[in-house]
Design a protein around this motif. Structure first.
Motif, short mmCIF file in Angstrom:
data_model
loop_
_atom_site.label_atom_id
_atom_site.label_comp_id
_atom_site.label_asym_id
_atom_site.label_seq_id
_atom_site.Cartn_x
_atom_site.Cartn_y
_atom_site.Cartn_z
N GLY A 49 0.79 -1.22 0.00
CA GLY A 49 0.00 0.00 0.00
C GLY A 49 0.82 1.27 0.00
O GLY A 49 2.00 1.29 0.37
N ALA A 50 0.17 2.35 -0.39
CA ALA A 50 0.84 3.65 -0.51
C ALA A 50 1.01 4.34 0.83
O ALA A 50 1.91 5.16 1.00
CB ALA A 50 0.05 4.56 -1.45
N GLY A 51 0.11 4.08 1.79
CA GLY A 51 0.17 4.79 3.07
C GLY A 51 -0.50 6.14 3.03
O GLY A 51 -0.25 7.00 3.87
N MET A 52 -1.39 6.35 2.06
CA MET A 52 -2.04 7.66 1.91
C MET A 52 -3.20 7.80 2.88
O MET A 52 -4.05 6.91 2.98
CB MET A 52 -2.52 7.80 0.47
N LEU A 53 -3.24 8.90 3.60
CA LEU A 53 -4.34 9.21 4.50
C LEU A 53 -5.28 10.15 3.76
O LEU A 53 -5.43 11.32 4.09
CB LEU A 53 -3.82 9.84 5.79
N GLY A 54 -5.94 9.59 2.73
CA GLY A 54 -6.72 10.38 1.80
C GLY A 54 -8.19 10.48 2.17
O GLY A 54 -9.06 10.05 1.40
N ALA A 55 -8.47 11.07 3.31
CA ALA A 55 -9.86 11.20 3.75
C ALA A 55 -10.68 12.05 2.81
O ALA A 55 -11.89 11.89 2.71
CB ALA A 55 -9.90 11.79 5.16
N GLN A 56 -10.05 12.97 2.09
CA GLN A 56 -10.76 13.83 1.14
C GLN A 56 -10.49 13.42 -0.30
O GLN A 56 -11.41 13.34 -1.10
CB GLN A 56 -10.36 15.30 1.35
N VAL A 57 -9.26 13.14 -0.64
CA VAL A 57 -8.93 12.87 -2.03
C VAL A 57 -9.54 11.58 -2.54
O VAL A 57 -9.85 11.44 -3.73
CB VAL A 57 -7.39 12.85 -2.24
N GLU A 58 -9.78 10.61 -1.65
CA GLU A 58 -10.32 9.32 -2.07
C GLU A 58 -11.85 9.29 -2.10
O GLU A 58 -12.43 8.36 -2.64
CB GLU A 58 -9.84 8.23 -1.10
N MET A 59 -12.51 10.29 -1.53
CA MET A 59 -13.96 10.23 -1.36
C MET A 59 -14.68 11.07 -2.42
O MET A 59 -14.37 12.24 -2.61
CB MET A 59 -14.36 10.70 0.04
N HIS A 60 -15.67 10.46 -3.05
CA HIS A 60 -16.39 11.12 -4.15
C HIS A 60 -17.63 11.86 -3.69
O HIS A 60 -18.15 12.70 -4.43
CB HIS A 60 -16.77 10.08 -5.20
N ALA A 61 -18.11 11.56 -2.50
CA ALA A 61 -19.35 12.18 -2.03
C ALA A 61 -19.39 12.11 -0.51
O ALA A 61 -18.75 11.25 0.10
CB ALA A 61 -20.57 11.47 -2.63
N PRO A 62 -20.16 13.01 0.12
CA PRO A 62 -20.32 12.92 1.57
C PRO A 62 -21.10 11.66 1.93
O PRO A 62 -21.84 11.11 1.12
CB PRO A 62 -21.11 14.18 1.93
N GLY A 63 -20.91 11.21 3.17
CA GLY A 63 -21.60 10.01 3.62
C GLY A 63 -20.82 9.33 4.72
O GLY A 63 -19.81 9.86 5.22
N PRO A 64 -21.24 8.14 5.14
CA PRO A 64 -20.59 7.45 6.26
C PRO A 64 -19.11 7.18 6.04
O PRO A 64 -18.31 7.31 6.97
CB PRO A 64 -21.38 6.15 6.38
N GLU A 120 -18.12 22.87 2.60
CA GLU A 120 -19.36 22.98 3.38
C GLU A 120 -19.34 22.06 4.59
O GLU A 120 -19.99 22.34 5.60
CB GLU A 120 -20.56 22.64 2.49
N HIS A 121 -18.59 20.95 4.49
CA HIS A 121 -18.49 20.01 5.60
C HIS A 121 -17.32 20.35 6.54
O HIS A 121 -16.96 19.53 7.39
CB HIS A 121 -18.32 18.58 5.08
N GLY A 122 -16.76 21.54 6.39
CA GLY A 122 -15.77 22.02 7.34
C GLY A 122 -14.33 21.63 7.06
O GLY A 122 -13.46 21.85 7.91
N GLN A 123 -14.05 21.08 5.87
CA GLN A 123 -12.69 20.69 5.53
C GLN A 123 -12.04 21.74 4.62
O GLN A 123 -12.72 22.49 3.91
CB GLN A 123 -12.69 19.33 4.83
N ARG A 124 -10.72 21.76 4.65
CA ARG A 124 -9.98 22.66 3.78
C ARG A 124 -9.79 22.02 2.41
O ARG A 124 -9.30 20.90 2.31
CB ARG A 124 -8.63 23.03 4.39
N ALA A 125 -10.17 22.75 1.37
CA ALA A 125 -10.00 22.29 -0.01
C ALA A 125 -9.81 23.54 -0.86
O ALA A 125 -10.71 24.37 -0.97
CB ALA A 125 -11.21 21.49 -0.48
N ILE A 126 -8.63 23.71 -1.45
CA ILE A 126 -8.23 24.96 -2.09
C ILE A 126 -7.99 24.72 -3.57
O ILE A 126 -7.22 23.81 -3.94
CB ILE A 126 -6.96 25.51 -1.42
N TRP A 127 -8.62 25.51 -4.42
CA TRP A 127 -8.45 25.32 -5.86
C TRP A 127 -7.24 26.12 -6.36
O TRP A 127 -7.05 27.28 -6.02
CB TRP A 127 -9.69 25.77 -6.63
N PHE A 128 -6.42 25.46 -7.17
CA PHE A 128 -5.25 26.07 -7.81
C PHE A 128 -5.47 26.08 -9.32
O PHE A 128 -5.61 25.00 -9.92
CB PHE A 128 -3.98 25.28 -7.50
#
Length: 376
Positions: A49-64, A120-128
């Protein structure tokens, strides 16, 4: 025979990152725990495995799944300090963040939408935009449609993380038996009271299946329909000596993670290949081409080694976490697919809470074993 029978309070079958995380949390609570692994600790999907802690990058939609990932990611800084104090081993948590590079206009729109709901869910996500990205990365990455920067998605080095968990749990009393394959279950009056191995029986008050892609096969022995299946992932390591960037670079079909030991991890494929985990040239060649297209400087780096592992996929994309209803003493923690490392911290925590009869820090209803399971 009685003389070949071991006894333990809790038995964890599977010595990957999930099994070791549960063992660590149980050890913290003082529970007597034994972990058995048919090969060596972390030798299956954890190693590859890569060891990526991708709580945002891996997720396509909000949910459980998204909520679980964010909650687990938040545990890692404190967990790192705990493990260093107990074992002296650093999981090599790296926190520069992840750039998710758009490959076309459709991808750009999808990422902008992802930025909207994650913000909207309180996470940081910045467009470049491209010019902003070039100021940050120079000409290192081929761009054209912008990138989403996720400063709170991090990474660890899997082998170090696994060693830290295992060594810390061992210091707290956990025992490990490697090269010990489970061959069957011990059943008494409708409850699982242990497992059979070639070296004898192991009896336990509680048994946890944390056996990754093999969990469905083992569950079949109990006539349990547990839809967990292997998804082959291939990747490779490059020797960089001085990584070209501290950031993880991620796009469709390819992600590039610089590691503190001087190597670069390039992953990863998703293939239906049964239980064959051997690297295949065609897949590695395709991944290599994609990586060099994304980051041209990689083309001149020496190849270190191929990696391949079997991820535990599930029918609905969610892990199975909890007790098996109708069978006393049996618990399951599997089906994490691409997010085993990310979800290891919260999985260990909530499974220990469940097994100790404590209030749960996570609502396990969406991940309940019986949601897709039937007792034949």
């Amino acid at each position: 025979m009685l003389e070949n029978t071991r006894h333990t309070e809790t038995l964890i079958v599977g010595g990957g990152i999930i099994g070791c995380a549960i063992a660590y949390e149980l050890a913290k609570s003082g529970r007597q725990t034994l972990v058995i692994e048919k090969h060596t600790l972390g030798s299956q999907s954890t190693r590859a495995g890569a060891g990526m802690l991708g709580a945002q990058v891996e997720m396509h939609a909000p949910g459980p799944m998204y909520d679980l990932g964010v909650q687990s990611r938040a545990l890692f800084p404190a967990l790192r300090e705990e493990l260093i104090e107990l074992s002296g081993i650093d999981m090599e948590l790296q926190t520069p963040g992840i750039f998710r590079v758009a490959v076309d206009e459709s991808d750009r729109l999808d990422l902008l939408e992802r930025q909207r709901w994650q913000t909207e869910h309180g996470q940081r996500a910045i467009w470049f935009e491209d010019e902003d990205l070039r100021r940050e990365l120079g000409d290192l990455v081929s761009t054209g449609h912008g990138a989403l920067y996720l400063p709170d998605d991090h990474q660890v080095r899997n082998p170090q993380f696994l060693l830290a968990l295992a060594a810390s749990a061992k210091r707290l009393g956990t025992q490990y038996l490697e090269h010990t394959a489970m061959t069957g279950f011990l059943l008494e009056r409708g409850s699982v009271v242990g497992v059979k191995t070639l070296d004898g029986d192991i009896r336990a008050d509680q048994v946890v299946l944390a056996t990754g892609a093999w969990t469905g096969l083992l569950a079949n022995q109990l006539e349990l329909d547990l839809p967990i299946y292997p998804v082959k992932g291939q990747s490779f390591l490059l020797d960089a000596y001085g990584p070209p960037t501290p950031f993880t670079i991620y796009t469709h079909g390819c992600y590039i993670l610089p590691k503190r030991n001087g190597q670069i991890y390039v992953g990863a494929t998703e293939e239906q290949a049964g239980f064959d985990r051997r690297p295949v040239l065609r897949s590695l060649a395709s991944l290599s081409s994609r990586a060099v297209e994304l980051m041209p400087s990689l083309g001149g780096l020496p190849f270190a080694e191929p990696l391949a592992g079997l991820r535990p996929g599930s029918a609905d994309g969610l892990p199975f976490l909890g007790k098996v209803e109708g069978l006393g003493g049996l618990f399951v923690a599997s089906g994490h697919f691409r997010n085993g490392v990310l979800l290891s911290a919260i999985t260990g925590k909530v499974m220990a809470e469940l097994m100790n009869g404590q209030e749960l820090s996570v609502d396990l209803t969406p991940f309940a074993v019986e949601r897709k399971i039937r007792i034949s």
